[in-house]
Design a protein around this motif. Structure first.
Motif, PDB file in Angstrom:
ATOM      1  N   ASP A  53       6.792   3.835   9.616  1.00 50.03           N
ATOM      2  CA  ASP A  53       7.516   3.439  10.828  1.00 50.03           C
ATOM      3  C   ASP A  53       6.736   2.399  11.625  1.00 50.03           C
ATOM      4  O   ASP A  53       5.495   2.372  11.617  1.00 50.03           O
ATOM      5  CB  ASP A  53       7.792   4.666  11.706  1.00 50.03           C
ATOM      6  N   THR A  54       7.475   1.557  12.327  1.00 48.24           N
ATOM      7  CA  THR A  54       6.871   0.511  13.148  1.00 48.24           C
ATOM      8  C   THR A  54       5.930   1.110  14.191  1.00 48.24           C
ATOM      9  O   THR A  54       6.289   2.064  14.895  1.00 48.24           O
ATOM     10  CB  THR A  54       7.976  -0.299  13.855  1.00 48.24           C
ATOM     11  N   GLY A  55       4.736   0.576  14.269  1.00 48.18           N
ATOM     12  CA  GLY A  55       3.736   1.057  15.214  1.00 48.18           C
ATOM     13  C   GLY A  55       2.758   2.050  14.617  1.00 48.18           C
ATOM     14  O   GLY A  55       1.735   2.360  15.230  1.00 48.18           O
ATOM     15  N   TYR A  56       3.042   2.535  13.405  1.00 45.70           N
ATOM     16  CA  TYR A  56       2.175   3.534  12.758  1.00 45.70           C
ATOM     17  C   TYR A  56       1.405   2.947  11.572  1.00 45.70           C
ATOM     18  O   TYR A  56       0.814   3.697  10.797  1.00 45.70           O
ATOM     19  CB  TYR A  56       3.022   4.726  12.275  1.00 45.70           C
ATOM     20  N   GLU A  57       1.403   1.621  11.457  1.00 44.02           N
ATOM     21  CA  GLU A  57       0.745   0.979  10.322  1.00 44.02           C
ATOM     22  C   GLU A  57      -0.754   1.295  10.290  1.00 44.02           C
ATOM     23  O   GLU A  57      -1.315   1.653   9.251  1.00 44.02           O
ATOM     24  CB  GLU A  57       0.941  -0.544  10.363  1.00 44.02           C
ATOM     25  N   LYS A  58      -1.416   1.172  11.429  1.00 37.28           N
ATOM     26  CA  LYS A  58      -2.856   1.383  11.501  1.00 37.28           C
ATOM     27  C   LYS A  58      -3.216   2.835  11.191  1.00 37.28           C
ATOM     28  O   LYS A  58      -4.173   3.113  10.457  1.00 37.28           O
ATOM     29  CB  LYS A  58      -3.355   0.986  12.892  1.00 37.28           C
ATOM     30  N   ALA A  59      -2.426   3.766  11.726  1.00 39.19           N
ATOM     31  CA  ALA A  59      -2.674   5.187  11.481  1.00 39.19           C
ATOM     32  C   ALA A  59      -2.436   5.544  10.013  1.00 39.19           C
ATOM     33  O   ALA A  59      -3.143   6.380   9.438  1.00 39.19           O
ATOM     34  CB  ALA A  59      -1.780   6.033  12.382  1.00 39.19           C
ATOM     35  N   PHE A  60      -1.452   4.899   9.397  1.00 40.07           N
ATOM     36  CA  PHE A  60      -1.157   5.154   7.987  1.00 40.07           C
ATOM     37  C   PHE A  60      -2.314   4.704   7.089  1.00 40.07           C
ATOM     38  O   PHE A  60      -2.702   5.393   6.141  1.00 40.07           O
ATOM     39  CB  PHE A  60       0.131   4.435   7.598  1.00 40.07           C
ATOM     40  N   LEU A  61      -2.890   3.546   7.409  1.00 41.78           N
ATOM     41  CA  LEU A  61      -3.951   2.982   6.572  1.00 41.78           C
ATOM     42  C   LEU A  61      -5.308   3.649   6.789  1.00 41.78           C
ATOM     43  O   LEU A  61      -6.140   3.694   5.872  1.00 41.78           O
ATOM     44  CB  LEU A  61      -4.084   1.481   6.844  1.00 41.78           C
ATOM     45  N   ASN A 100      -6.103  -3.444   9.533  1.00 40.10           N
ATOM     46  CA  ASN A 100      -5.474  -3.054  10.793  1.00 40.10           C
ATOM     47  C   ASN A 100      -3.952  -3.169  10.747  1.00 40.10           C
ATOM     48  O   ASN A 100      -3.282  -3.078  11.789  1.00 40.10           O
ATOM     49  CB  ASN A 100      -6.016  -3.910  11.941  1.00 40.10           C
ATOM     50  N   GLY A 101      -3.417  -3.375   9.564  1.00 44.83           N
ATOM     51  CA  GLY A 101      -1.961  -3.435   9.414  1.00 44.83           C
ATOM     52  C   GLY A 101      -1.353  -4.726   9.903  1.00 44.83           C
ATOM     53  O   GLY A 101      -0.149  -4.772  10.213  1.00 44.83           O
ATOM     54  N   ILE A 102      -2.146  -5.798   9.982  1.00 46.19           N
ATOM     55  CA  ILE A 102      -1.659  -7.096  10.456  1.00 46.19           C
ATOM     56  C   ILE A 102      -1.516  -8.037   9.269  1.00 46.19           C
ATOM     57  O   ILE A 102      -2.479  -8.295   8.548  1.00 46.19           O
ATOM     58  CB  ILE A 102      -2.634  -7.706  11.491  1.00 46.19           C
ATOM     59  N   VAL A 158       0.841  -1.197   0.000  1.00 47.67           N
ATOM     60  CA  VAL A 158       0.000   0.000   0.000  1.00 47.67           C
ATOM     61  C   VAL A 158       0.879   1.251   0.000  1.00 47.67           C
ATOM     62  O   VAL A 158       0.591   2.229  -0.697  1.00 47.67           O
ATOM     63  CB  VAL A 158      -0.941  -0.002   1.220  1.00 47.67           C
ATOM     64  N   ALA A 159       1.973   1.214   0.764  1.00 47.85           N
ATOM     65  CA  ALA A 159       2.886   2.365   0.819  1.00 47.85           C
ATOM     66  C   ALA A 159       3.505   2.637  -0.550  1.00 47.85           C
ATOM     67  O   ALA A 159       3.669   3.795  -0.946  1.00 47.85           O
ATOM     68  CB  ALA A 159       3.976   2.115   1.858  1.00 47.85           C
ATOM     69  N   THR A 160       3.843   1.579  -1.278  1.00 51.27           N
ATOM     70  CA  THR A 160       4.391   1.761  -2.629  1.00 51.27           C
ATOM     71  C   THR A 160       3.399   2.470  -3.533  1.00 51.27           C
ATOM     72  O   THR A 160       3.755   3.395  -4.267  1.00 51.27           O
ATOM     73  CB  THR A 160       4.761   0.399  -3.243  1.00 51.27           C
ATOM     74  N   ASN A 161       2.139   2.035  -3.477  1.00 53.66           N
ATOM     75  CA  ASN A 161       1.110   2.653  -4.319  1.00 53.66           C
ATOM     76  C   ASN A 161       0.888   4.115  -3.949  1.00 53.66           C
ATOM     77  O   ASN A 161       0.577   4.941  -4.816  1.00 53.66           O
ATOM     78  CB  ASN A 161      -0.199   1.874  -4.196  1.00 53.66           C
ATOM     79  N   GLU A 162       1.051   4.440  -2.674  1.00 57.18           N
ATOM     80  CA  GLU A 162       0.917   5.831  -2.251  1.00 57.18           C
ATOM     81  C   GLU A 162       2.129   6.659  -2.661  1.00 57.18           C
ATOM     82  O   GLU A 162       2.028   7.866  -2.873  1.00 57.18           O
ATOM     83  CB  GLU A 162       0.729   5.899  -0.729  1.00 57.18           C
ATOM     84  N   ALA A 163       3.294   6.009  -2.765  1.00 55.73           N
ATOM     85  CA  ALA A 163       4.525   6.727  -3.111  1.00 55.73           C
ATOM     86  C   ALA A 163       4.609   7.045  -4.607  1.00 55.73           C
ATOM     87  O   ALA A 163       5.248   8.022  -4.992  1.00 55.73           O
ATOM     88  CB  ALA A 163       5.736   5.900  -2.700  1.00 55.73           C
ATOM     89  N   LYS A 164       3.989   6.239  -5.436  1.00 56.42           N
ATOM     90  CA  LYS A 164       4.091   6.423  -6.890  1.00 56.42           C
ATOM     91  C   LYS A 164       3.620   7.814  -7.312  1.00 56.42           C
ATOM     92  O   LYS A 164       2.746   8.388  -6.660  1.00 56.42           O
ATOM     93  CB  LYS A 164       3.238   5.361  -7.599  1.00 56.42           C
ATOM     94  N   PRO A 165       4.195   8.292  -8.443  1.00 52.68           N
ATOM     95  CA  PRO A 165       5.169   7.631  -9.322  1.00 52.68           C
ATOM     96  C   PRO A 165       6.619   7.939  -8.960  1.00 52.68           C
ATOM     97  O   PRO A 165       6.936   9.036  -8.486  1.00 52.68           O
ATOM     98  CB  PRO A 165       4.829   8.231 -10.693  1.00 52.68           C
ATOM     99  N   ASN A 166       7.467   6.943  -9.167  1.00 50.58           N
ATOM    100  CA  ASN A 166       8.923   7.082  -9.046  1.00 50.58           C
ATOM    101  C   ASN A 166       9.333   7.738  -7.734  1.00 50.58           C
ATOM    102  O   ASN A 166      10.043   8.740  -7.712  1.00 50.58           O
ATOM    103  CB  ASN A 166       9.478   7.879 -10.236  1.00 50.58           C
TER     104      ASN A 166
END
Length: 406
Positions: A164-172, A226-228, A150-158
């Motif tokens: 960071d660890t522990g922020y997966e749920k907040a990111f999603l 939930n980032g699991i 999901v992070a890759t798709n948000e980072a695109k393009p190029n």
């Protein structure tokens, strides 16, 4: 110790490959895919996204949305070559690599922080890939495969992104539920009917409600929201099957066209086996009729990669399948149960000159293209678009092999 997973994704891969080969395509709307009305968009440049074009869309619709785009049929051999180049770079640098598709990769960088820094390492690796291959690539870095993708798709393009660890749920949480892997159009419509459109709402739902609505997949969707994700990296391994399909521009019942198509497929796939040093022991033929009913049959055979052994089996399966006498929309051939090996002479059927013939044919195909030499039976309308049509003879026709097989 927390895991560290990086997901690499080559941006608009097929389009990027075409732009490397022809710089005139840079900064122009480009669409790669089947160019007929029944074709499908395989890749679309970012310039076409504003018109609503996306991969998987029917080509007919893409032409209506973006008529000024440059449409390219593409060449699978070219894309495979670039994909292999990137794969080799990654394999030489990362401890464990999973090749998810021709343009997607996962790597396990767990433990590298103590020596170098995972994010810094991934950044430098991304720069290396871009420098050596010329292809734009993005990556996402997190504790698991789902969040990294999901992070890759948000980072695109190029670009690149670290969660960071522990922020997966907040990111999603603020993202659309469609961003979660496994959530397709049908599942998304179900969520919409429930009044749910973003990940945060799913995070607040009891897992029992998810399983009652979506069955066993409900728990997995809830976990990923939930980032699991405890899915392990599956080390890169060789493919276990090879196949080819042809969807006709117009449904047909012309038996000559149909047999020409599947013969060309069988011959081309046999060459791919020999080129890769593989043998097959299972042949499958598929037919899709005009009413979208799809049928397939397979047959186990002794290990081989010889055309004159495989083509009769393919024809036998086709004759068994083709019983409804309806118009046919699609045909396909697949070789599976692959193993490493080379074609050997059959003591009862073959002569050494048969093996020498295959060696000579394959040398020509390797140098000049898959369809530079072929059986006369594979010429004609039915074989159009089968194989690699790179023409090495500057407009001259390919060599036609009229060889009587046993």
């Amino acid at each position: 110790m927390n895991t560290t997973i990086v997901h690499f994704d080559l941006d608009t891969f097929f389009v990027s490959c075409e732009r490397l080969l022809d710089s005139r395509l840079n900064n122009k709307p480009v669409i790669v895919g089947g160019t007929g009305d029944r074709g499908v968009v395989s890749a679309a440049s970012y310039e076409t996204r504003a018109y609503g074009v996306h991969s998987g869309m029917p080509m007919k619709m893409a032409r209506q949305l973006c008529p000024n785009a440059i449409y390219i049929r593409g060449n699978a051999g070219t894309y495979t070559k670039f994909s292999k180049q990137v794969t080799e770079i990654l394999q030489s640098e990362v401890p464990v690599l999973e090749k998810a598709s021709v343009d997607e990769f996962y790597a396990d960088l767990t433990g590298m922080d103590r020596f170098f820094g995972c994010y810094k390492f991934a950044s430098e690796l991304r720069n290396t890939i871009t420098r050596e291959s010329g292809l734009p690539i993005s990556f996402g870095l997190s504790v698991n495969k789902t969040v990294s993708k999901v992070a890759t798709n948000e980072a695109k393009p190029n670009n690149q992104l670290k969660v960071d660890t522990g922020y997966e749920k907040a990111f999603l949480a603020p993202l659309s539920i469609k961003k979660i892997p496994m959530v397709g159009e049908k599942t998304y419509r179900t969520f919409c009917n429930m009044g749910i459109k973003n990940v945060h709402a799913v995070q607040q739902m009891p897992v029992e409600m998810m399983t009652s609505v979506f069955g066993k997949n409900g728990r997995m969707i809830w976990q990923r929201a939930n980032g699991i994700d405890h899915t392990p990296i599956v080390a890169y391994h060789e493919r276990k099957s090879i196949s080819n399909e042809r969807t006709y521009g117009q449904d047909t019942i012309d038996i000559t066209t149909l047999k020409t198509t599947i013969t060309a497929m069988a011959e081309n796939l046999a060459f791919q086996l020999r080129r890769g040093g593989k043998l097959t022991s299972c042949v499958t033929v598929k037919i899709r009729y005009s009413d979208f009913q799809t049928y397939s049959k397979q047959l186990k055979i002794p290990y081989t990669s010889a055309d004159h052994h495989l083509i009769p089996v393919v024809m036998q399966l086709f004759d068994t399948l083709f019983s409804r006498r309806l118009l046919i929309r699609l045909v396909g051939v697949r070789y599976s149960s692959l193993t490493t090996g080379t074609y050997q002479i059959n003591l009862f059927d073959d002569e050494k000159k048969t093996v020498n013939l295959y060696t000579a044919m394959d040398a020509i195909r390797t140098r000049y293209g898959d369809r530079s030499i072929m059986r006369a039976a594979t010429m004609g309308e039915g074989a159009r678009t089968i194989g690699n049509f790179t023409n090495p003879f500057n407009g001259e026709p390919p060599i036609v092999l009229a060889h009587r097989t046993q």
